[in-house]
Structures are given as C-alpha cells and as structure tokens.
Design a protein around this motif. Structure first.
Motif, mmCIF file in Angstrom:
data_model
loop_
_atom_site.group_PDB
_atom_site.id
_atom_site.type_symbol
_atom_site.label_atom_id
_atom_site.label_comp_id
_atom_site.label_asym_id
_atom_site.label_seq_id
_atom_site.Cartn_x
_atom_site.Cartn_y
_atom_site.Cartn_z
ATOM 1 N N ALA A 125 125.406 15.858 84.516
ATOM 2 C CA ALA A 125 124.029 15.790 84.027
ATOM 3 C C ALA A 125 123.884 14.752 82.928
ATOM 4 O O ALA A 125 122.882 14.025 82.863
ATOM 5 C CB ALA A 125 123.594 17.165 83.523
ATOM 6 N N ALA A 126 124.892 14.651 82.054
ATOM 7 C CA ALA A 126 124.850 13.664 80.977
ATOM 8 C C ALA A 126 124.774 12.248 81.539
ATOM 9 O O ALA A 126 124.002 11.413 81.050
ATOM 10 C CB ALA A 126 126.082 13.817 80.083
ATOM 11 N N GLN A 127 125.557 11.968 82.572
ATOM 12 C CA GLN A 127 125.538 10.639 83.166
ATOM 13 C C GLN A 127 124.196 10.335 83.822
ATOM 14 O O GLN A 127 123.694 9.211 83.748
ATOM 15 C CB GLN A 127 126.666 10.507 84.186
ATOM 16 C CG GLN A 127 128.052 10.481 83.541
ATOM 17 C CD GLN A 127 129.121 10.042 84.518
ATOM 18 O OE1 GLN A 127 129.347 10.687 85.522
ATOM 19 N NE2 GLN A 127 129.761 8.928 84.234
ATOM 20 N N ARG A 128 123.599 11.339 84.447
ATOM 21 C CA ARG A 128 122.327 11.134 85.142
ATOM 22 C C ARG A 128 121.147 11.079 84.175
ATOM 23 O O ARG A 128 120.117 10.480 84.488
ATOM 24 C CB ARG A 128 122.124 12.228 86.180
ATOM 25 C CG ARG A 128 123.151 12.191 87.298
ATOM 26 C CD ARG A 128 122.893 13.252 88.346
ATOM 27 N NE ARG A 128 123.920 13.232 89.374
ATOM 28 C CZ ARG A 128 123.680 13.361 90.680
ATOM 29 N NH1 ARG A 128 122.437 13.517 91.113
ATOM 30 N NH2 ARG A 128 124.671 13.349 91.543
ATOM 31 N N LEU A 129 121.293 11.712 83.014
ATOM 32 C CA LEU A 129 120.200 11.752 82.043
ATOM 33 C C LEU A 129 120.141 10.492 81.196
ATOM 34 O O LEU A 129 119.053 10.058 80.795
ATOM 35 C CB LEU A 129 120.369 12.975 81.134
ATOM 36 C CG LEU A 129 119.222 13.294 80.177
ATOM 37 C CD1 LEU A 129 117.953 13.659 80.937
ATOM 38 C CD2 LEU A 129 119.622 14.428 79.225
ATOM 39 N N ALA A 130 121.300 9.915 80.900
ATOM 40 C CA ALA A 130 121.358 8.733 80.032
ATOM 41 C C ALA A 130 120.504 7.607 80.608
ATOM 42 O O ALA A 130 120.591 7.274 81.789
ATOM 43 C CB ALA A 130 122.806 8.273 79.878
ATOM 44 N N GLY A 131 119.664 7.034 79.786
ATOM 45 C CA GLY A 131 118.833 5.920 80.212
ATOM 46 C C GLY A 131 117.515 6.308 80.838
ATOM 47 O O GLY A 131 116.690 5.438 81.133
ATOM 48 N N ARG A 132 117.299 7.602 81.057
ATOM 49 C CA ARG A 132 116.010 8.034 81.613
ATOM 50 C C ARG A 132 114.937 8.011 80.530
ATOM 51 O O ARG A 132 115.233 8.084 79.345
ATOM 52 C CB ARG A 132 116.126 9.448 82.186
ATOM 53 C CG ARG A 132 116.929 9.534 83.462
ATOM 54 C CD ARG A 132 116.449 10.676 84.306
ATOM 55 N NE ARG A 132 117.187 10.787 85.554
ATOM 56 C CZ ARG A 132 116.724 11.378 86.643
ATOM 57 N NH1 ARG A 132 115.509 11.931 86.620
ATOM 58 N NH2 ARG A 132 117.433 11.448 87.748
#
Length: 245
Positions: free
Chosen positions: A225-232
């Motif tokens: 989730a951290a990887q997918r959330l970063a930059g959103r």
C-alpha cells in the motif's frame, strides 16, 4: 527507493522494519530505506527525518504525533492503528484533504476478499441472522477488532442500515431479533487473527472465515500500500482502491 518512516516500535513496527530492510527489487536493489522509527514519544517524532511515506501501526494515543510528523514531512500516510474514536477518524479524513492517506483495520488481501464475500452473502441471504466472531492474541488492546468493525460495516451496508449491533450477550437477554448482528471478541495466547462470519438461516448455515497464520500478511499488504500510495494526489483512500482499482 521509497523512503519510509515507521510509527510504532512494537511487534508490527519491528516486523515492518525487518521486512522493508530485506525487500529487494528485480535488479537486487533495496526497495525501501527506513529513515526513522519512533515509539510513543511525540518529541521523538518531531525530530525524525522526513520520509516519503509514514506507516503508523502504533496506538490511538499517538495520533497527534503521527499527524504532526505527516504535516511536517508532507508525506503520504499508511495508517493501520485501530481503536480510534470517530473524532480521531475525522482527524485522519481531514489529513486526507491535505495529503494522500489510507486507513484500514486490516491490510491482508485475503481479508479484503472476505469483506466482499460477506457483503454478497448478506445481500443474497436477507433472512439469515448474522454473527461475527473475532479472536486475537492476549495483548491486543482494543475490542472488537478493526477488522470485525469493517465486516460489520459490510453487513450494515448490504442490509441498507437495518441492523443493530450487539457486542456480546449475557444474562436474560431474551430472544434474538431479526435486526441484531452479534459481534464477539475472544482474546488469548498468540493468535495473529481469526475472523468468522456466520449467516444462520432455517435449517442451513453459511460460514465465512479468514485465519492469519502470522502478522507477515499485514506487513506485506501495508508495504505494498505504501508503494501504491506514494505520489498520489491528496485523498482519503481505502485499501481496496489502492489494491484493486
């Protein structure tokens, strides 16, 4: 490489750190850099180096420190602490108007699937009584679990809000009425987490369950989730939105 900070130095926080430090990408490079890990001291959080994402698996009493760190670092937040009051949840939703935030009571993909199945069963079996039972280790501080509350939310939505939660029963409580949804918490040993939803009809029963063998499944989901959330962009995201959208 994603720079992460961890709020919480207990079992979950320690396992997140160990897993993050061991994670490698396809080229063999590090996927994460842990720039800070803090416990329950707000002053320690204030001194911590800025990260791209904060993973908070601490305690409800640490929310102010987590919010202050996120606003100072202008970082995304993966929030996994349970036991928050509605007022504290509103603080998290407010943070989501400034920064990308995801909160979940459970970061297991299997539990996400269980929630979907429970919603479907509750819709398709409208005359069935529903009971939710959760079991966790002896040290768990809040009850019922965040996951049990999420499962209750699925039943409530599927039944158009026409439910009445009952948190345990004792004494001469009388016959069960059709709107009741029993929610029961069991504590003991080192159980990582077991959630069972029973749908009980006339002469038949449907049982849906998820059993966690270890906390590793929650750690893996939180780091993904951290990887997918970063930059959103800023927003208050759900785990489902990050994993399945």
């Amino acid at each position: 490489m994603l720079r992460i900070a961890i709020m919480g130095a207990g079992r979950m926080g320690s396992l997140i750190r160990a897993t993050a430090e061991a994670a490698r990408d396809g080229a063999g490079g590090a996927r994460f850099q842990v720039v800070a890990q803090v416990g329950y001291d707000p002053a320690e959080a204030a001194r911590a180096e800025a990260a791209d994402v904060l993973l908070d698996f601490s305690n409800a009493s640490c929310l102010d420190a987590a919010l202050a760190y996120a606003r100072s670092a202008r970082c995304a937040v993966v929030e996994g602490t349970t036991g928050y009051t509605e007022g504290q949840m509103e603080q998290l939703r407010a943070l989501g108007r400034e920064l990308p935030v995801v909160w979940s009571g459970n970061y297991s993909v299997g539990v996400a699937a269980l929630r979907h199945l429970v919603a479907q069963a509750a819709r398709e079996l409208p005359g069935f009584d529903v009971e939710i039972v959760e079991c966790h280790h002896a040290a768990k501080a809040d009850a019922p679990s965040g996951t049990a509350r999420m499962l209750l939310d699925e039943v409530t939505a599927a039944r158009d809000g026409a439910v009445r939660p009952v948190y345990g029963r004792s004494g001469m409580c009388g016959a069960r009425d059709a709107a009741e949804v029993g929610v029961h918490a069991v504590r003991g040993g080192t159980v990582a987490g077991v959630h069972t939803v029973m749908l009980l009809g006339d002469d038949e029963e449907v049982t849906l369950a998820h059993r966690a063998a270890s906390r590793q499944i929650f750690v893996n989901g939180a780091l993904e989730a951290a990887q997918r959330l970063a930059g959103r962009p800023a927003g208050f995201y759900t785990f489902d939105e990050l994993m399945f959208s």
